[in-house]
Design a protein around this motif. Structure first.
Motif, PDB file in Angstrom:
ATOM      1  N   VAL A 405       0.837  -1.200   0.000  1.00 53.02           N
ATOM      2  CA  VAL A 405       0.000   0.000   0.000  1.00 53.02           C
ATOM      3  C   VAL A 405       0.873   1.253   0.000  1.00 53.02           C
ATOM      4  N   ARG A 406       1.993   1.212   0.727  1.00 50.40           N
ATOM      5  CA  ARG A 406       2.877   2.375   0.737  1.00 50.40           C
ATOM      6  C   ARG A 406       3.397   2.673  -0.664  1.00 50.40           C
ATOM      7  N   ARG A 407       3.608   1.640  -1.472  1.00 54.02           N
ATOM      8  CA  ARG A 407       4.102   1.867  -2.836  1.00 54.02           C
ATOM      9  C   ARG A 407       2.997   2.280  -3.795  1.00 54.02           C
ATOM     10  N   ASP A 412       8.718   4.607  -4.881  1.00 50.98           N
ATOM     11  CA  ASP A 412      10.097   4.507  -4.409  1.00 50.98           C
ATOM     12  C   ASP A 412      10.200   4.349  -2.900  1.00 50.98           C
ATOM     13  N   ALA A 413       9.087   4.123  -2.224  1.00 50.50           N
ATOM     14  CA  ALA A 413       9.103   4.010  -0.756  1.00 50.50           C
ATOM     15  C   ALA A 413       9.951   2.813  -0.334  1.00 50.50           C
ATOM     16  N   ALA A 414      10.816   3.027   0.666  1.00 51.07           N
ATOM     17  CA  ALA A 414      11.664   1.955   1.181  1.00 51.07           C
ATOM     18  C   ALA A 414      10.824   0.999   2.027  1.00 51.07           C
ATOM     19  N   ALA A 415      11.185  -0.278   2.012  1.00 50.09           N
ATOM     20  CA  ALA A 415      10.456  -1.281   2.805  1.00 50.09           C
ATOM     21  C   ALA A 415      10.704  -1.051   4.287  1.00 50.09           C
ATOM     22  N   ASP A 531       4.037   5.704  10.638  1.00 46.46           N
ATOM     23  CA  ASP A 531       4.776   6.439   9.610  1.00 46.46           C
ATOM     24  C   ASP A 531       3.814   7.335   8.834  1.00 46.46           C
ATOM     25  N   ILE A 532       4.220   8.573   8.595  1.00 48.02           N
ATOM     26  CA  ILE A 532       3.399   9.534   7.848  1.00 48.02           C
ATOM     27  C   ILE A 532       4.157   9.940   6.598  1.00 48.02           C
ATOM     28  N   SER A 533       3.576   9.653   5.443  1.00 48.44           N
ATOM     29  CA  SER A 533       4.246   9.965   4.182  1.00 48.44           C
ATOM     30  C   SER A 533       4.075  11.447   3.846  1.00 48.44           C
ATOM     31  N   GLU A 534       4.788  11.903   2.819  1.00 50.15           N
ATOM     32  CA  GLU A 534       4.710  13.298   2.402  1.00 50.15           C
ATOM     33  C   GLU A 534       3.312  13.661   1.908  1.00 50.15           C
ATOM     34  N   ILE A 538      -1.045   7.603   6.343  1.00 52.82           N
ATOM     35  CA  ILE A 538      -0.569   7.172   7.661  1.00 52.82           C
ATOM     36  C   ILE A 538      -0.489   5.653   7.682  1.00 52.82           C
ATOM     37  N   THR A 539       0.682   5.138   8.028  1.00 50.38           N
ATOM     38  CA  THR A 539       0.900   3.689   8.071  1.00 50.38           C
ATOM     39  C   THR A 539       1.183   3.264   9.499  1.00 50.38           C
TER      40      THR A 539
END
Length: 835
Positions: A405-407, A412-415, A531-534, A538-539
């Motif tokens: 889901v992050r990708r 390019d999100a790191a694992a 974790d909060i992406s740009e 929210i993960t």
């Protein structure tokens, strides 16, 4: 409690049409701020905080100002308010939550339960022909504040029963924008939905499979702080590990309180075989009690060798010094997850299983131009229909699929998640005492193995090995044999640990948080990370089953802060889950007395559904026997009844796999019993869901494939194949040949159903042809409709080695040989039904 001046006692009774309304539309069980005279709670002169909010009266709940009502102060206290001409309490009619004095429904009258919003003004009505209670776009901003304030008074569910899946899908499609959209229906995702909706946030949740279909249903079934994590915290002076253990012990106590029907304390024995280990482990376990503090379930204690063997007679006696017993919690994990989801739905969350997220929606912020996540494109897995679900905040709670889901958000999100496979096996109940578990703190490769009683069976596990992420993890034969070997080390030589006694096996993928460069998953803690992406996604990743609630609280706190949502603090500590509020240990007695259920079935229903067990009992079919009066079992060995299939559909079960694995736990307890129950389960579901013959066959095939690959049935077939070796002594071969020839009287070299029927009739036993076909088919390796001598010898060799147990043909032939002269009936029931 003092009476209200005009409210008619504790609760002011709404008077139809007496008040003006401020209605905020929300379909299918949502919230709205509305008015009805006297709709608030009157507590004249009260100064103490109300722990669980206003009590429910005949007319519903209200937190707003009204005639004879009260008004919540800023700290949850009630202060006296002068009676006014109108109120701002929200009332829920039969079809939703609304305002005014109509008959019910969205934007309708004051008959249902109410939630009040202080000081809301009456918005102008729409004049464009929209249905009653709907708001024009310019009105929504005004009503939003009333919506949030009203929901802050949440103390009771807005729905007596969870809405149907169809109603939830309509809500997902028709709501213009949610506050929170949660992706993932595991323990953490459902926990996030429950935390959000009880704070008053408009909440949605989607899950691509069934609730708890992944890791959350494949755990060790423990609610624990983690003894080994405390050991690591002390040995490595790791303050983070210590905090995690302390948090988990607090959450353990809360979970045992809010779902008492699904969880209970369990004593776990730590056997000691070296004198120096006794003080070492004693200090560690006492520290575990100390860290728990007031949340300690029961104090740990030391047992002598004789007392340890008295409590756990299967234990290895040689060199045993004594044992230490400590307490942790145990639960029915899939049912617990489902209870969280159902509770969230009852409080107003729009939750839907079999809804897959195809992509994330994004839009540019007006001032910065930065792209932000604003929802998801969802697809109904059952129908293929697609639609957008928009939300101010999207939460990724997908466990092992976190990085997938992050990708979707950033390619390019790191694992941040490194998956680890944990295999468990289920064995017959006689392998452990009914109320005492066992902990092996140091296995041959440094892992920890639990050996626990559960649902009258015995669970052993778990392993901890790196794995790839998959929707269908399969237990390996290597891991199954590893667990069996470790169990053999701790059990008496009098107990033969047989591979054939494995009734079920499964693999769960733990979503461990790690550095992507790390190769050792065993040293990783289960601390969670928010974790909060740009773009604002929210993960929530990592963590453990026990801490799902605190993980959800941290996640929603981050969502509120990041997206400027209006909501109060978390309200889930002490909030009863579905079925827990009115449960008692003696509830099952009422089921026996009032409905005529078997005691075992009644205990099972009470322990599975809590105070909702009466609803299942009402749906139970009449048996036609003197006793039990109602409650037709799905399979004779287990207390699951046909009514649970009908009730399971109300709990959002959509497939046969949902029913055998998560509404009931048959697949996790005995895969052979689950396969036997499948045809009847499919018939019952087909009747309720209007399946045609093609759909029924499809469900049977899918469920059998699930049992074969994911629940250990494949391992059973591999124990006896046409390539299996025959390693028998010559004397044994002669003995088994003589037994075989008693059935093969014509010396054909094989036996058929006709041969077996002839022998059975000679000793006065009748058995239907279908049952005989099933018995022979278990041994017919080349599937030619007959059992050859070589196949029979392969079977007896596998039985001697412990790879196969409970073979009905072997038991039938042995008993027939012993009783041909005496002419007594032959017992042919499956013994344990091992794999």
């Amino acid at each position: 409690m003092p009476r209200g001046e005009e409210g008619g006692g504790r609760m002011g009774r709404p008077r139809g049409g007496a008040g003006r309304a401020a209605a905020g539309k929300r379909p299918a069980g949502g919230w709205a701020a509305g008015g009805g005279a006297g709709g608030g709670v009157r507590r004249a002169g009260a100064t103490r905080p109300v722990r669980r909010g206003p009590r429910r009266g005949l007319s519903g709940l209200g937190c707003g100002r009204g005639r004879g009502g009260g008004d919540p102060g800023p700290a949850g206290r009630w202060r006296r308010r002068r009676p006014g001409p109108a109120s701002a309490s929200a009332s829920r009619g039969p079809g939703g939550v609304g305002a005014g004095s109509g008959p019910g429904g969205v934007g309708a009258g004051a008959r249902g339960r109410g939630r009040g919003a202080r000081g809301a003004e009456t918005p102008p009505r729409r004049r464009d022909g929209a249905r009653r209670g709907a708001l024009a776009p310019e009105e929504r901003a005004e009503v939003n504040l009333a919506y949030v304030e009203a929901a802050e008074c949440v103390s009771e569910p807005v729905n007596r029963e969870p809405p149907s899946r169809e109603a939830q899908l309509l809500t997902l499609q028709n709501m213009s924008e949610f506050d929170i959209l949660v992706i993932g229906g595991g323990a953490t995702g459902c926990g996030c939905a429950l935390d959000a909706v009880t704070r008053g946030l408009k909440t949605a949740l989607v899950e691509r499979d069934d609730f708890s279909s992944g890791t959350s249903s494949r755990s060790t079934k423990l609610i624990h702080g983690g003894v080994r994590y405390l050991q690591k915290a002390i040995m490595k002076l790791d303050i983070e590990q210590y905090r995690m253990v302390k948090e988990a012990l607090h959450e353990r106590a809360n979970l045992l309180e809010i779902a008492p029907h699904l969880s209970a304390p369990l004593p776990i024995m730590l056997p000691i075989y070296k004198w120096w280990q006794l003080p070492y482990y004693w200090v560690g376990i006492k520290l575990y009690d100390l860290v728990a503090g007031s949340n300690c379930l029961k104090s740990s204690y030391v047992l002598s060798k004789s007392r340890a063997l008295e409590h756990f007679p299967m234990l290895q006696k040689d060199k045993l010094v004594g044992a230490i017993v400590y307490y942790d919690g145990q639960h029915n994990d899939a049912r617990m997850n489902l209870a969280i989801a159902l509770t969230a739905a009852r409080y107003g969350a729009a939750t839907a299983n079999y809804m897959e997220v195809v992509s994330l929606l994004k839009e540019a912020e007006p001032h910065t131009g930065r792209q932000r996540v604003c929802g998801a494109r969802c697809r109904d897995v059952l129908t293929g229909q697609e639609f957008d679900v928009r939300a101010k905040c999207v939460i990724n709670a997908t466990g092992p699929f976190t990085d997938t889901v992050r990708r979707m958000d950033n390619q390019d999100a790191a694992a941040i998640c490194q998956p680890s496979a944990g295999v468990h096996i289920v064995m017959p109940g006689y392998y452990s005492p009914e109320s005492m578990g066992l902990l092996d703190p140091a296995t041959s490769d440094g892992r920890v193995i639990f050996f626990l009683p559960w649902q009258k069976m015995t669970i052993a596990g778990t392993t901890d090995t790196p794995t790839d992420v998959t929707h269908h993890p399969i237990p390996s034969e290597e891991d199954i044999n590893f667990i069996l070997n470790e169990v053999r080390n701790y059990l008496s030589c009098d107990v033969e640990v047989r591979r054939g006694d494995v009734l079920a096996a499964w693999s769960g993928i733990r979503p461990l948080v790690t550095d992507p460069k790390s190769a050792d998953t065993q040293s990783i803690s289960r601390n969670h990370v928010v974790d909060i992406s740009e773009s604002g996604l929210i993960t929530i990743a990592g963590g453990k089953w026990t801490t799902y609630r605190s993980m959800a609280e941290d996640t929603i706190n981050a969502a509120i802060k990041t997206h400027n949502l209006k909501a109060g603090p978390s309200r889930t500590v002490g909030l009863f889950l579905q079925g827990g509020k009115d449960w008692s240990p003696t509830l099952y007695i009422r089921l026996v007395q009032d409905y005529g259920l078997e005691s075992e079935v009644a205990q099972h229903l009470a322990a599975t559904y809590g105070d909702k067990a009466f609803e299942v009992a009402k749906m139970a079919s009449v048996t036609g026997k003197r006793w039990p009066i109602v409650g037709v079992r799905l399979v004779s060995e287990f207390p699951y009844i046909e009514a649970e299939v009908k009730y399971g559909i109300k709990e959002y079960a959509c497939t046969a796999v949902d029913m055998i694995s998560r509404r009931t736990r048959l697949a996790f307890l005995n895969v052979q019993a689950a396969e036997e129950a499948l045809p009847r389960i499919v018939e019952l579901m087909a009747k309720e869901l209007n399946w045609d013959d093609y759909k029924k066959e499809e469900e049977l095939e899918t469920a059998r494939k699930f049992l074969y690959y994911e629940m250990g049935y494949k391992s059973r077939s591999e124990q006896l194949t046409d390539r299996s070796e025959i390693s028998l002594l010559p004397s044994d071969i002669d003995r088994y040949k003589k037994r075989f020839h008693k059935f093969d009287a014509d010396q054909k070299g094989f036996i058929t159903i006709v041969d077996v029927q002839r022998v059975l009739e000679s000793i006065g036993v009748q058995m239907d042809e279908n049952t005989l076909h099933e018995i022979l088919n278990e041994v017919d390796l080349n599937k030619n409709g007959q059992v050859e001598l070589n196949e029979f010898l392969q079977l007896m060799s596998a039985i001697q080695k412990g790879r196969v147990s409970g073979s009905r043909l072997a038991i039938l032939m042995k008993t027939a040989e012993e009783n041909l002269d005496r002419r007594v009936p032959i017992p042919v029931d499956r013994s344990c039904g091992g794999l």
